[in-house]
Design an enzyme around this catalytic site. Structure first.
Site, PDB file in Angstrom:
ATOM      1  N   GLY A  89    -105.028-110.874  34.335  1.00 44.73           N
ATOM      2  CA  GLY A  89    -104.341-111.995  33.697  1.00 44.73           C
ATOM      3  C   GLY A  89    -103.185-112.555  34.497  1.00 44.73           C
ATOM      4  O   GLY A  89    -102.289-113.199  33.930  1.00 44.73           O
TER       5      GLY A  89
ATOM      6  N   HIS B 206     -94.626-110.170  40.931  1.00 49.71           N
ATOM      7  CA  HIS B 206     -93.515-109.872  40.026  1.00 49.71           C
ATOM      8  C   HIS B 206     -93.810-108.599  39.273  1.00 49.71           C
ATOM      9  O   HIS B 206     -94.952-108.299  38.952  1.00 49.71           O
ATOM     10  CB  HIS B 206     -93.285-111.028  39.043  1.00 49.71           C
ATOM     11  CG  HIS B 206     -94.530-111.576  38.421  1.00 49.71           C
ATOM     12  ND1 HIS B 206     -95.399-112.408  39.092  1.00 49.71           N
ATOM     13  CD2 HIS B 206     -95.077-111.387  37.194  1.00 49.71           C
ATOM     14  CE1 HIS B 206     -96.405-112.715  38.316  1.00 49.71           C
ATOM     15  NE2 HIS B 206     -96.250-112.100  37.151  1.00 49.71           N
ATOM     16  N   LEU B 207     -92.746-107.889  38.968  1.00 53.09           N
ATOM     17  CA  LEU B 207     -92.827-106.737  38.078  1.00 53.09           C
ATOM     18  C   LEU B 207     -92.353-107.207  36.715  1.00 53.09           C
ATOM     19  O   LEU B 207     -91.255-107.765  36.591  1.00 53.09           O
ATOM     20  CB  LEU B 207     -91.859-105.648  38.542  1.00 53.09           C
ATOM     21  CG  LEU B 207     -92.313-104.504  39.420  1.00 53.09           C
ATOM     22  CD1 LEU B 207     -91.175-103.493  39.540  1.00 53.09           C
ATOM     23  CD2 LEU B 207     -93.563-103.840  38.880  1.00 53.09           C
TER      24      LEU B 207
HETATM   25  P1  AMP Z   1     -98.345-112.993  34.981  1.00 56.09           P
HETATM   26  O1  AMP Z   1     -99.200-113.598  33.889  1.00 56.09           O
HETATM   27  O2  AMP Z   1     -98.424-111.501  35.078  1.00 56.09           O
HETATM   28  O3  AMP Z   1     -98.605-113.697  36.293  1.00 56.09           O
HETATM   29  O4  AMP Z   1     -96.848-113.276  34.564  1.00 56.09           O
HETATM   30  C1  AMP Z   1     -96.252-114.525  34.708  1.00 56.09           C
HETATM   31  C2  AMP Z   1     -95.124-114.574  33.714  1.00 56.09           C
HETATM   32  O5  AMP Z   1     -94.302-115.674  34.057  1.00 56.09           O
HETATM   33  C3  AMP Z   1     -95.575-114.776  32.255  1.00 56.09           C
HETATM   34  O6  AMP Z   1     -95.140-113.667  31.468  1.00 56.09           O
HETATM   35  C4  AMP Z   1     -94.877-116.081  31.863  1.00 56.09           C
HETATM   36  O7  AMP Z   1     -94.401-116.074  30.533  1.00 56.09           O
HETATM   37  C5  AMP Z   1     -93.734-116.136  32.868  1.00 56.09           C
HETATM   38  N1  AMP Z   1     -93.232-117.480  33.116  1.00 56.09           N
HETATM   39  C6  AMP Z   1     -93.964-118.617  33.317  1.00 56.09           C
HETATM   40  N2  AMP Z   1     -93.127-119.651  33.508  1.00 56.09           N
HETATM   41  C7  AMP Z   1     -91.866-119.168  33.433  1.00 56.09           C
HETATM   42  C8  AMP Z   1     -90.570-119.746  33.538  1.00 56.09           C
HETATM   43  N3  AMP Z   1     -90.393-121.063  33.770  1.00 56.09           N
HETATM   44  N4  AMP Z   1     -89.498-118.945  33.399  1.00 56.09           N
HETATM   45  C9  AMP Z   1     -89.632-117.625  33.161  1.00 56.09           C
HETATM   46  N5  AMP Z   1     -90.830-117.014  33.058  1.00 56.09           N
HETATM   47  C10 AMP Z   1     -91.933-117.775  33.190  1.00 56.09           C
END
Ligand code: AMP
Ligand code: ZN
Length: 115
Positions: free
Chosen positions: A94, A101-102
């Site tokens: 997902g 990122h962690l």
């Molecule tokens: P992943 O799905 O593991 O790639 O995690 C990406 C994360 O980034 C998700 O939990 C999103 O909610 C978060 N995310 C997306 N856009 C932003 C934003 N503008 N600021 C902070 N977090 C974000």
């Protein structure tokens, strides 16, 4: 920096995240769609698209991400109650932002195995 990368824009300041930590190599900020009372993303400032793109030369950086997550967990009061560090890689996990990122998740009981 990758021009079309959301997290690189946070590193550059083009988008302002809700920061909880910053140094020369690492930035940490609150997830915009929190899945737990504490949900922080810990990222390297350098653009690395997926965990698959890490090399042996990144060992210290990867270790630093975990050590900083540990410190943030303590500062946000979840070190003793517990927390989870998760890094999603590619479609089946997902991953939705292509800059590693962690996820630091805590402040509630977390299910295992994850969905
Ligand atoms: P992943 O799905 O593991 O790639 O995690 C990406 C994360 O980034 C998700 O939990 C999103 O909610 C978060 N995310 C997306 N856009 C932003 C934003 N503008 N600021 C902070 N977090 C974000
Ligand atoms: Zn990036």
């Amino acid at each position: 920096m990758a021009a079309d990368c959301l997290f690189c824009k946070m590193v550059s300041g083009a988008i302002q995240p809700n920061k909880v930590y910053e140094d020369n190599d690492v930035l940490a900020f609150r997830d915009i769609n929190p899945q737990a009372p504490v949900h922080v993303l810990v990222i390297p400032k350098r653009h690395i698209a997926t965990v698959n793109d890490l090399t042996d030369a990144d060992a210290a950086l990867v270790g630093k991400l975990t050590l900083i997550a540990k410190k943030i967990a303590a500062e946000l009061g979840v070190a003793d109650s517990g927390y989870r560090l998760v890094s999603n890689c590619n479609a089946d996990a997902g991953q939705s932002v292509w800059h590693i990122h962690l996820h630091l998740l805590g402040g509630r009981g977390l299910q295992w195995p994850p969905g």
